[in-house]
Enzyme design. Sequence first.
Site, PDB file in Angstrom:
ATOM      1  N   GLU A 145     -17.302 -56.760 -29.641  1.00 28.93           N
ATOM      2  CA  GLU A 145     -18.697 -56.157 -28.931  1.00 28.93           C
ATOM      3  C   GLU A 145     -19.645 -56.334 -30.200  1.00 28.93           C
ATOM      4  OE1 GLU A 145     -18.175 -52.882 -25.758  1.00 28.93           O
ATOM      5  OE2 GLU A 145     -16.665 -52.594 -27.575  1.00 28.93           O
ATOM      6  N   LYS A 203     -16.847 -44.205 -20.394  1.00 33.81           N
ATOM      7  CA  LYS A 203     -17.332 -43.372 -21.555  1.00 33.81           C
ATOM      8  C   LYS A 203     -17.439 -41.805 -20.984  1.00 33.81           C
ATOM      9  CE  LYS A 203     -19.583 -47.352 -23.340  1.00 33.81           C
ATOM     10  NZ  LYS A 203     -20.769 -47.656 -24.166  1.00 33.81           N
ATOM     11  N   HIS A 235     -14.473 -47.934 -31.239  1.00 33.72           N
ATOM     12  CA  HIS A 235     -15.699 -48.088 -30.514  1.00 33.72           C
ATOM     13  C   HIS A 235     -16.647 -47.849 -31.773  1.00 33.72           C
ATOM     14  CE1 HIS A 235     -18.997 -48.362 -27.693  1.00 33.72           C
ATOM     15  NE2 HIS A 235     -18.430 -49.189 -27.113  1.00 33.72           N
TER      16      HIS A 235
END
Length: 256
Positions: free
Chosen positions: A175, A15, A106
């Site tokens: 996720e 990240k 994401h």
Amino acid sequence: MVPPTHRRLIGLSTKMYFSLSKTRDFTSQFLAHLASIPASQLSQIDIFVIPDFVSLTETASQLKAAPVPIWPGAQDCHWEDQGAFTGEVSPAVLAEAGVRIVEVGHAERRRIFGEDDAAVAKKAAAVSRNGMVPLVCIGEKSKGDVSIAVDECSVQVDAVLRSVEEDADVVLAYEPVWAIGASQPAGEQHVLEVVDGIRKLESVRQRKGLTRVVYGGSAGPGLYQRLSSGLDGLFLGRFGHDPERFVQTIREVIES
């Protein structure tokens, strides 16, 4: 439950937590710990490391010292190969830099930067047409029923798979948005049942290309042993930022 039928896959994203020097040190320590696992075992799975863009080329160079090929990855890209898109990163340039896998969609990109399913699908298509593997993050926003989670994920999955060639490799990183960054991952039964539902989607079942499903919500050491009956691997975030723990988790994926 639909069991995994593909090569296992494990990797992490740094990240925006690391400085350039910390990324360099992390990669060196990761390779040192990785040497404790025989190359014959490492060759059974695919491993990737996704640093920030500034660190990417140096990290890719460092990873060449690994006993087996380690995939360098990128955290995002634009959907066009070139053009007047100041500040964006070309997928064609990433491929030229040796990138093998690119993360798109994401939850942070969707929530903070407003990326929708259409944008994610265009990015996944761009990654694929440049010879790389799109790592597409999917997941439901709120904790709840499995069927609702599958329905929400199906919209995200279908959008991407309509845009990517049916024989291309794709990785779906499940996720649950509510589990990202949490101290504990989502319940194992919930994860397995949702992933089972994802695998049974018509858009997934009819594909000719390799479609792997990994889990990434607060994933760390010990988790994969409990999820190996239904998952093709793990996508780690901050839980993998300790190189020793990262290698420990790699070992667990191999042994499972």
